[in-house]
Design a protein around this motif. Structure first.
Motif, mmCIF file in Angstrom:
data_model
loop_
_atom_site.group_PDB
_atom_site.id
_atom_site.type_symbol
_atom_site.label_atom_id
_atom_site.label_comp_id
_atom_site.label_asym_id
_atom_site.label_seq_id
_atom_site.Cartn_x
_atom_site.Cartn_y
_atom_site.Cartn_z
ATOM 1 N N GLU A 58 0.984 -1.543 0.507
ATOM 2 C CA GLU A 58 -0.028 0.334 -0.231
ATOM 3 C C GLU A 58 1.326 1.157 0.299
ATOM 4 O O GLU A 58 0.861 2.135 -0.473
ATOM 5 C CB GLU A 58 -1.042 0.306 1.158
ATOM 6 C CG GLU A 58 -2.131 1.481 1.140
ATOM 7 C CD GLU A 58 -2.651 1.350 -0.136
ATOM 8 O OE1 GLU A 58 -2.563 2.582 -0.546
ATOM 9 O OE2 GLU A 58 -3.172 -0.356 0.017
ATOM 10 N N SER A 62 1.165 4.108 -2.338
ATOM 11 C CA SER A 62 1.034 5.031 -2.424
ATOM 12 C C SER A 62 1.749 6.527 -3.108
ATOM 13 O O SER A 62 1.942 7.412 -3.847
ATOM 14 C CB SER A 62 0.678 5.663 -0.861
ATOM 15 O OG SER A 62 0.079 6.925 -0.962
ATOM 16 N N GLN A 66 1.843 9.461 -5.628
ATOM 17 C CA GLN A 66 2.456 10.943 -5.324
ATOM 18 C C GLN A 66 3.471 10.817 -6.685
ATOM 19 O O GLN A 66 3.726 12.408 -7.598
ATOM 20 C CB GLN A 66 3.161 10.686 -4.161
ATOM 21 C CG GLN A 66 1.853 11.125 -3.190
ATOM 22 C CD GLN A 66 2.411 10.479 -1.963
ATOM 23 O OE1 GLN A 66 3.492 10.733 -1.934
ATOM 24 N NE2 GLN A 66 1.364 10.116 -1.217
#
Length: 75
Positions: A58, A62, A66
């Motif tokens: 996870e 992420s 980004q």
């Protein structure tokens, strides 16, 4: 109500059994109790490793998202 438990059994070579017996005696446990503790530690460790791996996945997703957003802003 506690979960139902079941007995299991497995075979060990003489060398492995001697090692297990020595470790159990040093811990003040029977061979069966010590073997059970080893199995439970392994199972608990694997569950922890799975949770940690999912958390890492996870975090990677992420960070990847980004980074993509950052690249879009810079371009």
């Amino acid at each position: 109500m506690p979960a139902k438990s079941q007995a299991i059994s497995f075979r060990l070579s003489d060398d492995k059994l001697r090692g297990l017996t020595g470790l159990a005696a040093a811990s003040g446990l029977s061979v069966g109790e010590y073997a059970r503790e080893l199995v439970m530690e392994k199972l608990d460790g694997e569950q922890t490793a799975r949770r940690e791996m999912e958390a890492l996945r996870e975090a990677f997703r992420s960070l990847s998202s980004q980074l993509s957003a950052f690249r879009s802003e810079v371009a």
